[in-house]
Scaffold this motif. Structure first.
Motif, PDB file in Angstrom:
ATOM      1  N   HIS A  72       4.552  -3.078   6.562  1.00  0.00           N
ATOM      2  CA  HIS A  72       5.231  -3.323   5.274  1.00  0.00           C
ATOM      3  C   HIS A  72       5.224  -4.803   4.949  1.00  0.00           C
ATOM      4  O   HIS A  72       5.786  -5.619   5.681  1.00  0.00           O
ATOM      5  CB  HIS A  72       6.674  -2.803   5.318  1.00  0.00           C
ATOM      6  CG  HIS A  72       7.401  -2.950   4.015  1.00  0.00           C
ATOM      7  ND1 HIS A  72       7.187  -2.123   2.937  1.00  0.00           N
ATOM      8  CD2 HIS A  72       8.346  -3.848   3.616  1.00  0.00           C
ATOM      9  CE1 HIS A  72       7.971  -2.485   1.937  1.00  0.00           C
ATOM     10  NE2 HIS A  72       8.682  -3.531   2.314  1.00  0.00           N
ATOM     11  N   HIS A  74       4.744  -7.670   1.269  1.00  0.00           N
ATOM     12  CA  HIS A  74       4.468  -7.859  -0.169  1.00  0.00           C
ATOM     13  C   HIS A  74       3.706  -9.177  -0.243  1.00  0.00           C
ATOM     14  O   HIS A  74       4.310 -10.256  -0.353  1.00  0.00           O
ATOM     15  CB  HIS A  74       5.755  -7.941  -0.992  1.00  0.00           C
ATOM     16  CG  HIS A  74       6.708  -6.806  -0.756  1.00  0.00           C
ATOM     17  ND1 HIS A  74       6.455  -5.524  -1.213  1.00  0.00           N
ATOM     18  CD2 HIS A  74       7.891  -6.747  -0.092  1.00  0.00           C
ATOM     19  CE1 HIS A  74       7.461  -4.732  -0.858  1.00  0.00           C
ATOM     20  NE2 HIS A  74       8.338  -5.435  -0.167  1.00  0.00           N
ATOM     21  N   HIS A 245      10.714   1.837  -0.130  1.00  0.00           N
ATOM     22  CA  HIS A 245      11.886   1.242   0.516  1.00  0.00           C
ATOM     23  C   HIS A 245      12.996   2.294   0.561  1.00  0.00           C
ATOM     24  O   HIS A 245      13.148   3.067  -0.385  1.00  0.00           O
ATOM     25  CB  HIS A 245      12.418   0.066  -0.303  1.00  0.00           C
ATOM     26  CG  HIS A 245      11.488  -1.100  -0.425  1.00  0.00           C
ATOM     27  ND1 HIS A 245      10.610  -1.248  -1.472  1.00  0.00           N
ATOM     28  CD2 HIS A 245      11.319  -2.187   0.367  1.00  0.00           C
ATOM     29  CE1 HIS A 245       9.945  -2.389  -1.322  1.00  0.00           C
ATOM     30  NE2 HIS A 245      10.350  -2.974  -0.214  1.00  0.00           N
ATOM     31  N   HIS A 282      12.627  -0.459   6.187  1.00  0.00           N
ATOM     32  CA  HIS A 282      14.028  -0.816   6.460  1.00  0.00           C
ATOM     33  C   HIS A 282      14.822   0.294   7.135  1.00  0.00           C
ATOM     34  O   HIS A 282      15.050   0.246   8.323  1.00  0.00           O
ATOM     35  CB  HIS A 282      14.734  -1.339   5.201  1.00  0.00           C
ATOM     36  CG  HIS A 282      13.998  -2.469   4.564  1.00  0.00           C
ATOM     37  ND1 HIS A 282      13.711  -3.630   5.241  1.00  0.00           N
ATOM     38  CD2 HIS A 282      13.418  -2.600   3.331  1.00  0.00           C
ATOM     39  CE1 HIS A 282      13.029  -4.429   4.453  1.00  0.00           C
ATOM     40  NE2 HIS A 282      12.821  -3.838   3.294  1.00  0.00           N
ATOM     41  N   ASP A 333       7.720  -7.659   6.207  1.00  0.00           N
ATOM     42  CA  ASP A 333       8.212  -7.630   4.828  1.00  0.00           C
ATOM     43  C   ASP A 333       7.665  -8.856   4.086  1.00  0.00           C
ATOM     44  O   ASP A 333       6.965  -9.685   4.646  1.00  0.00           O
ATOM     45  CB  ASP A 333       9.746  -7.552   4.802  1.00  0.00           C
ATOM     46  CG  ASP A 333      10.286  -7.019   3.466  1.00  0.00           C
ATOM     47  OD1 ASP A 333       9.479  -6.624   2.590  1.00  0.00           O
ATOM     48  OD2 ASP A 333      11.523  -6.988   3.301  1.00  0.00           O
TER      49      ASP A 333
HETATM   50 ZN   LIG Z   1       9.814  -4.713   1.053  1.00  0.00          ZN
END
Ligand SMILES: [Zn+2]
Length: 464
Positions: A72, A74, A245, A282, A333
């Motif tokens: 995960h 971005h 998420h 998460h 993340d």
């Molecule tokens: Zn994220």
């Protein structure tokens, strides 16, 4: 003169395989300390002699382990680190102040490519060979192809790349003063775009270099409730996985309880969003019932302890899910909520944070390696990746134990997790040297640095 296309890694001090149980630590004293790589695969592990013309990497005083699988990220946020307006905010305040507010700057191809390149360079230098990028920067009429940008950059660097095609089909009520780049797509636009990316990029099989995943940003706030089931059905029709998420903060729990009268995991389960083809980032706030449901359905977790720490979201019950038989992976993340987007750093934090809260038996160094390698591959459905064994993908890291912090160790195998801050000398992905003698072949690192500085300078001026 090179007469062989294979490569031999010799005299490793230790080999961590990512395999379960006793197989995790390959006994080099008994079984040999060399690994041969050919045609993108691990050909053999044992005591091996070089072939004529074969490239040999001396791994004495080094460990060899699988490349990290980061489930995960971005990547576009790699140019949004340490923004003062969000540095001391929790998730909701940070979202408004940083990713939402700064989306306006990602309105052309070059900036997206620069951010993705920077994020992937950070990952490669921290021994990561597979990244699942939750790329949610899509909006109607956008003037560039965000999917092509990230796939191209991944291909140039040689990473195994999973595009989690994000986005939103409704205006999110949590976004304060959103710029035009946050406009939602219609469900039809989302479907058309995902299918186009599947046809352009998606590869099946155990060792794909490219995959596409259907990944609306959140199931709670980014899509209408009646869009969730069609999205799950469409992904399964296309043969791709689902990602999003979930339960990052207590807000998810409160919202689902108040609006839907159930827990977040029950909510997504009602709409077909649980199963071995689904994983969530998460999952910090879970009840024992939810942990059981996730484990029973094979729904995966992308555990992001640093981002959760940075945003004050809490400590996810990753060891609890793992011990319940669930699927747990490790992820950094986005860099806007984790200025240390480094997989060794993430592993070190994972090891520390659970033990700090739950005691010294909460998580072992071997378990962290397994979560971060084989665990990630399992969550992504890549059976041929994430472990070191003959026939598996040659995605691996040579990790010299040459820093003073790594000297004096009685058990070198704990170094990647317990010492933290490691720098691989060599990283292979699909047998290709993507880090060679500590550097990324063909990459002008100074230029990347200058370009990143200039992009930040431009944004700061525009936001002042
Ligand atoms: Zn994220």
């Amino acid at each position: 003169m090179t007469t062989s296309t294979s490569l031999l890694i010799r005299h490793a001090q230790g080999i961590l395989t990512g395999l379960p149980g006793d197989a995790m630590r390959h006994d080099v004293a008994v079984h040999g300390a060399d690994i041969r790589v050919a045609d993108g695969l691990i050909e053999a592990i044992g005591t091996l002699e070089p072939r004529p013309g074969e490239r040999v990497i001396d791994a004495s005083r080094s460990l060899v382990m699988p490349g990290w699988v980061n489930t995960h990220h971005h990547l576009f946020q790699s140019l949004l680190k340490g923004i003062p307006a969000g540095i001391d905010e929790g998730l909701m305040g940070w979202l408004s102040a940083v990713p939402v507010a700064y989306r306006r700057h990602f309105d052309h191809d070059e900036v997206m490519r620069l951010a993705a390149r920077l994020g992937m360079v950070e990952l490669l230098l921290s021994g990561c060979t597979t990244v699942a990028d939750h790329q949610y920067h899509y909006y109607p009429g956008m003037p560039f192809d965000a999917s092509a940008a990230v796939f191209d950059e991944a291909e140039a660097l040689g990473l195994r790349f999973v595009l989690c095609r994000g986005g939103q089909t409704i205006v999110r009520t949590i976004d304060v003063n959103p710029p035009p780049q946050v406009r939602p797509e219609t469900l039809e636009q989302f479907f058309t775009s995902v299918e186009r990316d599947v046809h352009r990029y998606h590869q099946a099989g155990p060792r794909p270099m490219r995959q596409v995943v259907s990944a609306p940003t959140t199931p709670t706030w980014s899509v209408a409730v009646d869009h969730l089931k069609p999205m799950a059905q469409e992904a399964r029709r296309l043969g791709i996985r689902l990602h999003s998420h979930l339960s990052e903060t207590q807000d998810y729990v409160t919202f689902c309880r108040e609006v839907h009268g159930c827990s977040p995991v029950e909510f997504v389960g009602r709409h077909g969003w649980l199963g071995e083809d689904v994983w969530y980032a998460h999952l910090v706030h879970l009840t024992p019932d939810e942990i059981r449901t996730l484990a029973e359905t094979g729904t995966g977790m992308a555990h992001c302890p640093q981002s959760n720490g940075r945003l004050g979201s809490g400590v996810a019950p990753a060891p609890e899910l793992m011990r319940a038989g669930g699927r747990v992976s490790l992820a950094v993340d986005g860099a806007a909520s984790n200025e240390a987007a480094d997989m060794f750093h993430e592993a070190h934090t994972a090891w520390m944070v659970h033990r700090a809260v739950k005691g010294p038996r909460a998580l072992s160094t071997d378990e962290v390696i397994r979560i971060g390698t084989a665990g990630g591959a399992q969550v992504l459905g890549m059976d041929g990746v994430g472990t070191l064994a003959p026939g598996q993908a040659a995605d691996l890291v040579v990790l010299p134990l040459n820093e003073p912090r790594q000297w004096g160790l009685h058990d070198p195998a704990v170094a990647p997790v317990a010492c933290g801050a490691a720098r691989p000398s060599h990283v292979l992905c699909a047998g290709r040297l993507v880090v060679d003698d500590g550097a990324i072949p063909g990459l002008d690192l100074e230029r990347l640095h200058a370009d990143a500085d200039e992009a930040v300078h431009h944004m700061r001026r525009a936001m002042a």
